[in-house]
Design a protein around this motif. Sequence first.
Motif: not given
Length: 230
Positions: A189-200
């Motif tokens: 239980n923690i605030p969390a996000v996954v970021v896909e920063i851009g397209f390689g």
Amino acid sequence: MLRKTRKLFLISGLLLLFVIVFGVPYLSAAEKKHLVMIDPAHGGQDTGVKITDKVGEKDITLAIALALQKELAKEGHLEIVLTRNADKEISFEERRKNISKIKPDVFLSLHINAGFGKSSTGFEIYYPGFKDITDQKKQVKDGQKDARNKYLNDSVRLAQIIQKNLDSLFPRKGRGLREAETPILEGINIPAVVVEIGFGTNPEERKKLLSTSGQSEIAKTLARGIKIFF
Ligand SMILES: [Zn+2]
């Protein structure tokens, strides 16, 4: 004259008492550091998306994570931990173990996206889904549920802030917020996000992701989001 001096003593004594009783807790609250955990995805044998012949997703996520760490360290009230700070393979389980051991105030996982063609562009932000709560047949205590909901709400808020900031860096490139199952965070239980920063796989974005200035720009933007969150 004597009476006046006594009165003054009494008042300053009371003031001192007030500072001792109420001032100290305020002071310690202000000194409390927020712990930010940054997760440069992949590493070692697990290269992730291939960006060029020599550079993999693992290299870019690490470079951005290190730049982000440097950027956030400028803030006195933030403490930053990385799941890896070198090119080494870390299993899913190890990352999970570290999260539950360190219990950060926020968790940010960094990835680079890939498309089938060159045309896919933009960033994607994922936050842990609500799904596993409603799907659970097991009895969940109300208190636990409330706590879980609070972390999920915080995750959504963090995702929205990061989205807004990245929008200024990649205009009209946002692919939106997506709710997703995040096995790495299951039961944590923690605030969390996954970021896909851009397209390689997109030439323009690849250029930005590979350049030091591009990486630092991305790191600064993510740092701004995290600062706003706190
Ligand atoms: Zn990845």
